[in-house]
Design an enzyme around this catalytic site. Structure first.
Site, PDB file in Angstrom:
ATOM      1  N   CYS A 108     -76.364 -63.336 -64.240  1.00  0.00           N
ATOM      2  CA  CYS A 108     -75.413 -64.351 -64.713  1.00  0.00           C
ATOM      3  C   CYS A 108     -75.851 -65.687 -64.139  1.00  0.00           C
ATOM      4  O   CYS A 108     -76.173 -65.767 -62.952  1.00  0.00           O
ATOM      5  CB  CYS A 108     -74.011 -64.008 -64.233  1.00  0.00           C
ATOM      6  N   LEU A 109     -75.863 -66.717 -64.983  1.00  0.00           N
ATOM      7  CA  LEU A 109     -76.296 -68.034 -64.513  1.00  0.00           C
ATOM      8  C   LEU A 109     -75.360 -68.590 -63.449  1.00  0.00           C
ATOM      9  O   LEU A 109     -75.734 -69.492 -62.707  1.00  0.00           O
ATOM     10  CB  LEU A 109     -76.419 -69.009 -65.693  1.00  0.00           C
ATOM     11  N   GLY A 157     -77.394 -65.988 -72.157  1.00  0.00           N
ATOM     12  CA  GLY A 157     -76.057 -66.318 -72.622  1.00  0.00           C
ATOM     13  C   GLY A 157     -75.403 -67.351 -71.728  1.00  0.00           C
ATOM     14  O   GLY A 157     -75.743 -67.468 -70.546  1.00  0.00           O
ATOM     15  N   GLN A 172     -68.451 -71.858 -68.039  1.00  0.00           N
ATOM     16  CA  GLN A 172     -69.463 -71.945 -66.975  1.00  0.00           C
ATOM     17  C   GLN A 172     -69.945 -73.380 -66.750  1.00  0.00           C
ATOM     18  O   GLN A 172     -70.597 -73.660 -65.741  1.00  0.00           O
ATOM     19  CB  GLN A 172     -70.684 -71.078 -67.308  1.00  0.00           C
ATOM     20  N   HIS A 220     -66.194 -64.188 -69.462  1.00  0.00           N
ATOM     21  CA  HIS A 220     -66.148 -65.549 -68.911  1.00  0.00           C
ATOM     22  C   HIS A 220     -64.990 -66.340 -69.516  1.00  0.00           C
ATOM     23  O   HIS A 220     -64.356 -67.135 -68.831  1.00  0.00           O
ATOM     24  CB  HIS A 220     -67.452 -66.301 -69.211  1.00  0.00           C
ATOM     25  N   HIS A 263     -70.104 -59.624 -71.620  1.00  0.00           N
ATOM     26  CA  HIS A 263     -70.248 -60.446 -70.415  1.00  0.00           C
ATOM     27  C   HIS A 263     -69.729 -61.870 -70.676  1.00  0.00           C
ATOM     28  O   HIS A 263     -68.938 -62.406 -69.893  1.00  0.00           O
ATOM     29  CB  HIS A 263     -71.721 -60.464 -69.991  1.00  0.00           C
ATOM     30  N   GLU A 264     -70.162 -62.465 -71.787  1.00  0.00           N
ATOM     31  CA  GLU A 264     -69.755 -63.841 -72.098  1.00  0.00           C
ATOM     32  C   GLU A 264     -68.278 -63.913 -72.470  1.00  0.00           C
ATOM     33  O   GLU A 264     -67.588 -64.864 -72.112  1.00  0.00           O
ATOM     34  CB  GLU A 264     -70.621 -64.428 -73.221  1.00  0.00           C
TER      35      GLU A 264
HETATM   36 NI    NI Z   1     -72.364 -64.934 -66.854  1.00  0.00          NI
END
Ligand code: NI
Length: 170
Positions: free
Chosen positions: A92-93, A45, A50, A138, A134-135
């Site tokens: 998480c990226l 995701g 981000q 963000h 999660h997304e």
């Molecule tokens: Ni993330």
């Protein structure tokens, strides 16, 4: 085009995304960049915030490596209801190399627009439900680390700060 993913503790990750008013060619190009960036990482995701784009958009693909890709685009998402509880090891990226157990709702019902602007509703559970939460976090400037207890939070912060000091942000 592959975009640069911001890493914690970059302050831009704390900025909320704004509502997407119209699905313009620029928005579609951004969605395509987000998918390309997510697949290249690779990740399951990616939220627009981000990559420093302050808009309410995220993309998800939870297909396993041996399955065909299944891109899901969420524009102006809204979580309508949640149910149950689940503990999931999340990555998480924006937190390279970190995985943490986070408590989430086990099921969510979400409403969003797709890449063409069409509204849809979706009921999700397990990994997809976790990824959506999660997304969606963000897009409010909320991060995985905010869900941890004080000790784990401090450890993760220190680890990421050290990493950031070693490699200055692009
Ligand atoms: Ni993330």
């Amino acid at each position: 085009m592959i975009r640069t993913i911001l890493h914690y503790p970059d302050k831009r990750l704390r900025e909320p995304g704004l509502k997407v008013e119209a699905i313009t060619p620029a928005i579609k190009a951004l969605v395509d960049d987000m998918a390309e960036t997510m697949y290249a990482a690779p990740g399951v995701g990616l939220a627009a915030t981000q990559i420093g784009e302050l808009l309410q958009i995220f993309v998800i693909d939870i297909a396993a490596e041996d399955e065909p890709s299944r891109l899901q685009v969420f524009i102006n998402p809204e979580i309508l209801s949640t149910e149950g509880e689940v503990c999931w090891k999340e990555g998480c990226l924006s937190f390279p190399g970190a995985t943490e157990e986070v408590e989430r709702a086990a099921k969510v019902r979400v409403r969003a627009q797709d890449r063409d602007g069409k509204w849809f509703e979706l009921e999700a559970e397990d990994l997809l439900a976790v990824a959506i939460q999660h997304e969606n976090d963000h897009l409010q400037g909320r991060l995985m680390i905010d869900h941890l207890g004080p000790l784990k939070k401090r450890l993760l912060h220190r680890k990421m700060q050290k990493r950031a000091d070693a490699q200055p942000t692009p």
